[in-house]
Structures are given as C-alpha cells and as structure tokens.
Design a protein around this motif. Structure first.
Motif, PDB file in Angstrom:
ATOM      1  N   GLY A  55       0.820  -1.201  -0.111  1.00  0.00           N
ATOM      2  CA  GLY A  55      -0.129   0.068  -0.073  1.00  0.00           C
ATOM      3  C   GLY A  55       0.735   1.441   0.086  1.00  0.00           C
ATOM      4  O   GLY A  55       0.551   2.358   0.178  1.00  0.00           O
ATOM      5  N   LEU A  56       1.980   1.169  -0.234  1.00  0.00           N
ATOM      6  CA  LEU A  56       3.138   2.453  -0.303  1.00  0.00           C
ATOM      7  C   LEU A  56       3.190   3.064  -1.467  1.00  0.00           C
ATOM      8  O   LEU A  56       3.628   3.996  -1.630  1.00  0.00           O
ATOM      9  N   GLU A 111       0.610   3.142  -5.343  1.00  0.00           N
ATOM     10  CA  GLU A 111      -0.731   2.891  -6.039  1.00  0.00           C
ATOM     11  C   GLU A 111      -0.397   2.414  -7.110  1.00  0.00           C
ATOM     12  O   GLU A 111      -0.013   3.087  -8.168  1.00  0.00           O
ATOM     13  N   GLN A 155      -6.680   0.706  -0.660  1.00  0.00           N
ATOM     14  CA  GLN A 155      -6.514   0.769   0.949  1.00  0.00           C
ATOM     15  C   GLN A 155      -5.491   1.315   1.404  1.00  0.00           C
ATOM     16  O   GLN A 155      -4.264   0.979   1.017  1.00  0.00           O
ATOM     17  N   LYS A 156      -5.673   2.144   2.540  1.00  0.00           N
ATOM     18  CA  LYS A 156      -4.398   2.828   3.100  1.00  0.00           C
ATOM     19  C   LYS A 156      -3.462   1.574   3.710  1.00  0.00           C
ATOM     20  O   LYS A 156      -3.916   0.914   4.042  1.00  0.00           O
ATOM     21  N   PRO A 157      -2.106   1.899   3.847  1.00  0.00           N
ATOM     22  CA  PRO A 157      -1.270   0.798   4.195  1.00  0.00           C
ATOM     23  C   PRO A 157      -1.814   0.365   5.662  1.00  0.00           C
ATOM     24  O   PRO A 157      -1.717  -0.813   6.172  1.00  0.00           O
ATOM     25  N   TYR A 158      -2.250   1.436   6.448  1.00  0.00           N
ATOM     26  CA  TYR A 158      -2.419   1.096   7.714  1.00  0.00           C
ATOM     27  C   TYR A 158      -3.940   0.465   7.887  1.00  0.00           C
ATOM     28  O   TYR A 158      -4.341  -0.102   9.118  1.00  0.00           O
ATOM     29  N   ARG A 186      -4.811  -2.263   5.815  1.00  0.00           N
ATOM     30  CA  ARG A 186      -4.550  -3.613   5.358  1.00  0.00           C
ATOM     31  C   ARG A 186      -3.702  -4.445   6.236  1.00  0.00           C
ATOM     32  O   ARG A 186      -2.771  -3.865   6.944  1.00  0.00           O
TER      33      ARG A 186
END
Lengths: 274, 375, 301
Positions: B60-61, B63, B79-82, B84
C-alpha cells in the motif's frame, strides 16, 4: 620509528620534529585561548570589589554574585531580555517548524520563493533589518517598546529555526514513516509517535539557537526598543561610564547555564542513540 | 481503527493485471499473479526489474496505475497501508531508533488499540529467540539481531501476508545462510503467506516453495526451484538461475518424442517434451555440471580445447572451446573419476539428452547473465 | 496532523517521494510564518525605500517628512559618507580574511585530529558566544585599554612608545570584528571539512601527492562550500556592524552602521539613514550574488 638505523636525533632536532607534528594542535590551543580571553576576563571581573568603576582590579569579593541585582537596572533589563527571549523563541519555533515541514515534505508552487524569503533576512545586515522595521513603525506612528522588540526578534529568528529544523527533517529516514503506516499507524499517529519524536532534537536545538540569538541581540533591538531596556542595551549604554560588576555576574552565569544545557543535551542524545 | 477490519478468514493474494508507470517508465507491466495462502513465495529478479515496486503496491506504499490487488474476496488496491492486514520487513530493517525493542514490536499492536501487548510481544520475541534484548535500543543490536526484530515487529500483528524486501541483503554470507533457515522455520511455525523479494537466486531457491522470476516489469517464469533450474523456459531464466551453456542450433526433425537439432555439423537430440518452442531456430541449453569430459555418444562434441581451469573446492571448473569457437563451462566434481586436464589439452564433451532443453532461438544468448550481483 | 495525508495517493516521484503531494496543506503550514516575514521584513524594506526619497518640508518640525521621490538623497547620502562606506567594506573584508586564517586550521584540527574530543572542542568554539556579545566587546576594550593589562605590560618594554594606544584604533575595531564573528566562520568550515572522507586524503597520498599538495588539491576544494558559507556569514554582519566601531574605535574609525544609527537617533535624518541602509543592503546583495556565482556553490540556501 626505526631508531636502530637512524642515529639518535639531537635534542633540538627531536623537539623541532615534535613541534612540527603538533603544530596544528598548538595553533588550535592558541586559538582557543584567544577565544576565551574575554570570557575569562568577564568572569574574573565579576569578583572585582569594584565599587563604582569596574575598570581596574580592586580586590576579590563574592558580593556581586550574592546580590546580582545590586546595581540599578541590571535585573530589570535581564528580566526584560528573558521575557522577550521566551516569547520570541516560542513564536519563532512554532512558525519556523511549520515552514520547515512544508518545505521538506511538500512539493508546492512557490517553494523557491519561500526558500528565498527565508534566506534573505539572514543575508541582510542587522542594521538594515533594524532600520527598516523602525522606518515602518515610525511611518505607522507606532511607539517602539516591548512588543516591537518581540516582533523584530521573531522575524529574524524564524529563518534560523527553518534552516535548523529542515536539516533534521531531511536527515530523517522516510522509511520509518512508511514502517509506521505499515504497522497500522494512521497519518496522525505516524506524526505523533514517529515523526515528531525523531525531529524533536532538531526543534529543541532550533529553540535554543533562537533564544540565544534573541537574548544576545543588540543592533535590531536598539532600533526598535524605544525606552525599553534589554540586557545588551544596558551593557552598551553603561559601557561609557564602565559597566557594573553585576553585569559580569549575569554574563558569566549565562555562559555557565548555556554550557550546562549544551553538555546535558549532548549526553542525552548520546544515550538515546545507544 | 484497523483492528476492526482484521479478517481471520484469509485467502489467496491475487494481483490482477497491475501496472505501475512513472512518467514514461513502466516499472511493472500488466502483471497477473496468484499467491496461494500460506505459501513461501519469492519474487526474484535483477535490480530495477520491478519486484520492489510490486511489493510496495501490495503493502500500500504505492498505488498501481492500473489493475487490482485482492486478498481472498477483499479488494485492497486503494486501501491505505495502515488499513490492510499486510506487514513488511524492510530492507535494512528500519527499526524506530527512538523506541526500545519491546516498543518497536508493540508499535503495531498499540496502534490497533490492543491494550495488553505484553504477552504478544514476548511470544514474538521468543519466536526470534531474542527475549533477553527487550529493553535495548536498536542501535545496540547487531545486524542479524535487528533483522530478527524487524521480522518479529511485523509478525506479531499476525498479518495475512508478510512482505520481505531484500531482508538479508545487509548481512554477511554466513549469517545470511543462518537467517535463511531461521526464516523458513518461522514461516512454517506461523503459517502465513511470505512474499520474499530478492535478487539472490540462491536465497530464493533455498527458501521459497514457488519462485517468480521477474524481468523488466514482467514475470518470465514461475515454478518451483527445481522446475526453474532444470527446465527453464527462457534464456533469461536459464542464465539468471545458476550458469548455463546455450548453443544455437537448427531443428532437423521432430519425431518419436525427439527433436533432432544440429550446429556446425554436429547433431544432438532433445526430448520433445523439453522443447518450449516450435521455431526452427533453437537454443540448446545444458547446465555445466551435466557435461562430461569424455565419451563419444549421441550428444557429443569432439576436438574441444581446454582454455581455462579453476579449482573451487567441491569441483573444478573448466572453460572448453568447441571447434567453432564457442566457450562452454564444465563443472567436474572433485571425486575419484577426476580428469586432471591442463590448459591446451584436447577433450571431447558429452551429455545425456534428458539433461538438455530447447529454447526459442530468437533470444539473446546472454540475457540475464552477470546481472544477479549488481546491487 | 494533516500534512501526512494522502500518502498513498502520490502519482509522482520515486520511492522516497511518496510523502510529497500537492495540496492545500503546505500553504496552511507556511502561511503564518510567511505572513510574519512579509509584514515585518518585506514591507519594512519597502517602507525604508519610500522613506529614503522623502524630504523635510521647509520650516516643518524635526522628524516630519513628506514623500517627494527625491532620488538625489542617495547621491547626497553617499557623497557625504563615502569614507565610512568604503571603510565598512574594507574592515569587514580584512576581518573576514583574518577570521578565515584563524578558523581554517582550527576547524581542520577539530575535524581530523581531535579524535574523541571532537564534540567537546565544538562546544568550546561556540561557548564564548554564551557570554553576551556586548560584554565580550567591552571586555576587549578594557583588556586593550589604556589602563588594561596588555598596555601596562607592553610599556615595560624599552622600544615601546609611551603614547602607544591599542583602543580607539582601526586595529582594535578590526580585531573586535574578527573576534566576534569567528564562530560563524569556524562552524561552517568544520561542517564541510568533517564531511570529507579521510580515505580521499589517503588516496591522494597513495597517488604521489605530498601533504601540502593533498591539502591544496583535495582538502581545500572539498571544503569550498564551508569557506563560502563562512565568509558570507562573517562578512555580512561585519559590514553592517557598529558596536565594535563604537566601543573599540574613535571618530575616525566610524563605519556605515554608526552613521545610520546616528542619522536615525542623534540627527533624526530618516531619509539619509534609509538611503544609506538601502545602499548597504543592495551592495551586499550584489557582492553576495557575484561571490556565490563565482564560487559555483548554489547549495547555500
């Protein structure tokens, strides 16, 4: 050294060799003595039993240290300088840190202009900064005083804060923030638990720098202070008739306090690294 | 918070036609990949092949410019990295320097709002066998220890997928060997999907169940280490995994499960099942250890010249020049049947046809050679 | 806080850049600080510019001026104070060169020969700063003064003239300037020397350069950014300073800063003071720009 092959050098030869090898250290030692002469002089004359004039040594006393407010106006000027220093440091550190983050973390239109605007006050002589601000205050019919000093100090401290904090943010490993995000920290938590603690030493250093710049400033202050006194201004004004030994006490005390803060800061940062 | 989203029913990780472009540069090109739940998967390729970009998109770092990523039935592309349930072990570890080892490992748990972190952290520390270091700061640990803490910090969150970005790159060879075994043990213990990005073919072959070889943003070939080594489908894979002799040949006939080919007057046979192209121009591939330094069977080249010899402990490596000036590499085990050849000796080479493979002849013979250690 | 938002939306840049993003956030962050700088730095400079062309109407009260766009103020101000103007740049230039000569070996020693004492020595370089700038200058004026320890010792020597004075001389002013801005020179020099990989110096030695050639061909070029930064940080404040000239000098060592100050406060001639300030700033900016161009170091900002 292969002393077996080469005949033992004469004493003068050896000492000259020692001298040339350590030349740079000797030079540095002399430079440090030069740097510290006035500091030592100020410290020594803080113990002078001076009476009115502190120009000539008249005997040792601890009275000046016991009663640093003994001379008229010394303590009032120091109190003013401390107040101005604290307020200016607080404002300049907050504003400067925000700019530092914007410049190093965001790509925005006008970034170059912002950089230039940060650089210019540092490249302008103090006398021009002071004179121009006074010219504006006079045009606006504002009477200079405590708050005009604060305004001026914040203005010239911001740039130094930005430069200091920016360096720290730039040296921050961007992956640490990515790790935080990867470990379920949202933007706010990432800033709070990772970015801010890691940039904090830079911010603290910037605040210390801002405070010492503010406390020590004379030229800009002199233009924008009206009748308000600060410690440097007090020293300048009383220099003509000889400054009281109490001023030496204040100067020496500032020296030792700052030295302790810096040393403690270094020790703490070294322990943190471990 | 994220913990409400933590799904216990995991599933396969599916990358569906993802691409990542930076301006004109295409780092990942229309990649489709299914990574089965619970497998140890390696993405192998030279630096700049797009493997790290792929990993960062899963984390997720980054896109993707196009395509979707999903775990089980959940689409996680944007989805944001935090949000998932995927964790990463970063290259050079990136431990938080201002936090103790304990707090480093507890970081993810705390962010997910878990109050009692102590037992979880201790379990993770036990897993990597470093419980005694909990109160230290990262700067006080050795590289190998930091590496294991980075693994513990990720694994303690019980992610559905654990991503490892060149995790062993900074370690010396001996420690790297030890950590490879350790990581395999941990993966078997926790049973979650590991995706391991590396440019080291040996590392990938040692650790992973399945390896995908990437080159220029695409997957060249996917399979087990044995499949990739014994039956590569492209010259790039043949050269990138181990060493390989590739000889340009022309097809003479295809019949009876055999493909007969020829090069400069020599005829060789390749089992038809091991030829991956219907082209008439082929590359005949044979690994150096499969070549024998004498004999005159069906697959042999006579009148070859030894041009170089080096002793490497378990084997001796020869460079042998064919009559048409092609240099082949030969490994000979250092056991009883040793031929003690000298430079300039004449020799004939021989191999078994089941050890050869045929690749499409339109490829660059040197693709993928000398690429693996440029980082 | 808001400025990490949108991390994953980044479409541009390579690995490290994913935190950079175009949005409103940076503007909100810079706004308060920039407004402060614009209000209290940029506008005052314009205000100064406007004051510089004002004229006092006939018979008006002291301190009352009206705008008449009289650019001749600049010519008048310059012609009347050429001497102080030239002297400022001369003194500042000499002080800068002296500071460089003193600081370079010092910074070199701290960077390469100090070993574990490096940090302590750095603190010692900055430490004199903690005593007030003015107190130190006053201390020098007393140390070098007619009653001070230096002269009373020197007078015992046979070849010293009885009437020798150290204060109230150009020597004292330049010494004061050199002393006061020394750390501004030492710290940037140290920073750039410290960054030099000692192995490059060893490589130079390996490639047949002796100590002196190594210093001249490797050390000095690599430390140029520090030299440029240090000379600027010394020269700029030294050129505008008036404290040293006031405390250590005499009427014939007055610098342009002294004139500006007295025009403002003693004479209440604002237009002349403004014109002089403006000329000083413009001269310094031009010199700085030329200097940075010439030394090819753009990374100072």
């Amino acid at each position: 050294m292969s002393t077996q092959v080469i005949p033992k050098p004469s004493l003068s030869h050896r000492s000259s060799r020692w001298f040339s090898r350590n030349l740079i250290r000797i030079y540095a030692a002399l430079a440090f003595i030069y740097l510290f002469i006035p500091v030592a002089y100020t410290f020594a004359f803080s113990f002078n039993d001076s009476g009115k004039s502190n120009l000539v040594w008249q005997g040792f006393t601890l009275d000046n240290w016991k009663n640093p407010c003994g001379a008229p106006q010394v303590c009032q000027s120091v109190a003013n300088s401390l107040q101005i220093g604290f307020i200016s440091t607080l404002v300049a550190t907050v504003l400067g840190t925000m700019i530092a983050f914007a410049i190093s973390r965001h790509d925005f239109k006008g970034r170059r202009t912002t950089n230039l605007l940060i650089f210019l006050p540092m490249a302008t002589p103090e006398v021009v900064l002071g004179a121009s601000l006074l010219a504006m205050f006079l045009n606006l019919r504002v009477n200079p005083g405590f708050w005009t000093i604060v305004i001026a100090h914040v203005m010239f401290c911001i740039s130094f804060v930005v430069v200091t904090v920016k360096a720290r943010v730039a040296s921050l490993d961007p992956r640490l923030e990515q790790v935080a995000m990867d470990l379920y920290a949202n933007e706010r938590d990432t800033f709070r638990y990772v970015t801010l603690p890691l940039v904090m030493p830079g911010i603290a250093g910037a605040a210390l720098l801002a405070f010492s710049l503010s406390f020590d400033d004379f030229i800009i202050t002199n233009f924008n202070s009206g009748i308000e006194s600060t410690f440097p201004k007090f020293v300048y004004v009383s220099a003509a008739r000889g400054i009281p030994a109490q001023a030496n006490v204040i100067g020496s005390a500032m020296f030792f306090i700052a030295l302790i803060i810096v040393i403690v800061g270094q020790v703490v940062s070294r322990q943190r690294k471990k | 918070m994220a913990n409400s989203k933590v799904l216990q029913d995991t599933g396969d990780l599916v990358l569906n036609r993802i691409s990542k472009r930076y301006g004109d540069f295409c780092a990942v090109d229309d990649l489709t990949l299914t990574i089965p739940d619970g497998s140890f998967f390696a993405l192998l390729g030279p630096s700049g092949c797009g493997k790290t970009t792929t990993l960062r998109m899963i984390a997720g770092l980054e896109e993707p410019s196009a395509g979707t990523i999903s775990i089980g039935d959940t689409d996680i592309t944007t989805q944001k990295p935090y949000r998932r349930n995927v964790n990463t072990v970063f290259q050079n570890y990136a431990l938080f320097p201002h936090l103790s080892i304990f707090e480093n490992i507890a970081f993810g748990l705390r962010r997910r709002g878990i109050k009692d972190v102590k037992s979880e952290v201790e379990k993770a520390l036990d897993l990597v066998e470093l419980a005694h270091l909990a109160e230290r700061k990262p700067g006080q640990l050795s590289g190998g220890q930091q590496q294991r803490i980075a693994v513990a910090r990720a694994i303690v969150n019980r992610p559905e997928v654990l991503l490892l970005d060149e995790p062993l790159g900074a370690l010396d060879l001996k420690l790297r060997r030890q950590m490879q075994i350790e990581l395999k043990r941990i993966q078997m213990e926790v049973g979650i999907t590991f995706i391991h990005v590396t440019h080291d073919q040996e590392e990938a072959m040692t650790m992973a169940d399945t390896i995908a070889v990437m080159n220029q943003g695409k997957i060249e070939q996917m399979g087990s280490a044995t499949e990739l080594y014994e039956a590569p489908k492209t010259a790039f894979v043949a050269n990138f995994l181990g060493q390989c002799n590739l000889i340009k040949v022309r097809v003479q006939s295809r019949s009876g499960g055999k493909v007969v080919v020829s090069a400069k007057g020599h005829t060789f046979e390749i089992p038809e099942s091991r030829v991956s192209s219907s082209n008439d121009s082929l590359l005949l591939g044979v690994r150096p250890e499969k070549l024998r330094l004498d004999g005159s069977g069906v697959n042999s080249i006579k009148e070859c010249l030894v041009t170089d010899r080096s002793f490497v402990g378990t084997s001796t490596q020869y460079l042998v020049r064919t009559p048409w000036d092609l240099e082949l590499v030969v490994f000979e085990q250092n056991d009883e049947g040793l031929h003690d050849l000298r430079l300039g000796d004449k020799v004939s080479l021989e191999w078994d046809s089941e050890h050869t493979f045929g690749l499409d002849g339109a490829q660059d013979v040197n693709a993928g050679a000398d690429l693996d250690d440029d980082e | 806080m808001a400025f990490l938002q949108g991390t994953t939306k980044s479409q541009s840049g390579a690995k490290g850049d994913s935190l950079k993003k175009r949005s409103l956030t940076p503007y909100l962050l810079i706004a308060p600080g920039l407004i402060w700088l614009i209000t209290f730095f940029v506008i005052p400079i314009f205000s100064l510019g406007s004051t510089s062309t004002m004229v006092r109407p006939q018979g008006a009260q002291i301190g009352t001026y009206v705008q008449e766009l009289r650019f001749a103020n600049y010519v008048d101000a310059f012609l009347a104070n050429q001497e102080q103007y030239v002297r400022s740049f001369l003194y500042a230039g000499i002080a800068t060169i002296l500071a460089l000569a003193i600081s370079y070996p010092l910074a070199y020693m701290i960077a390469f020969r100090a070993g574990k004492y490096r940090n302590i020595l750095l603190v010692l370089v900055v430490a004199p700063f903690f005593t007030s700038f003015l107190l130190r200058t006053v201390a020098w004026s007393q140390i070098l003064g007619d009653e001070g320890p230096v002269l009373s010792t020197l007078r015992f020597l046979p070849f010293i003239d009885e009437s020798l004075r150290l204060t109230a001389t150009p020597f004292a002013v330049v010494s004061g300037l050199t002393y006061n801005f020394l750390p501004f020179m030492t710290l940037p020099l140290y920073a750039s020397l410290e960054r030099i990989d000692p192995r490059t110096l060893e490589a130079s030695g390996d490639l047949y350069a002796n100590g002196f050639i190594t210093f001249r061909k490797v050390t000095v070029p690599l430390s140029m950014p520090g030299v440029v930064a240090g000379t600027l940080l010394t020269f700029i404040p030294a050129a505008g300073d008036y404290v040293n000239a006031a405390l250590l000098g005499n009427p014939s060592t007055k610098m342009i800063g002294n004139v500006i100050e007295s025009r403002f406060f003693a004479v209440v001639d604002y237009p002349t003071a403004a014109a002089l300030s403006f000329t000083l700033m413009a001269t310094i900016l031009i010199l700085v720009t030329l200097y940075i161009r010439k030394s090819g170091t753009d990374e100072l900002v």
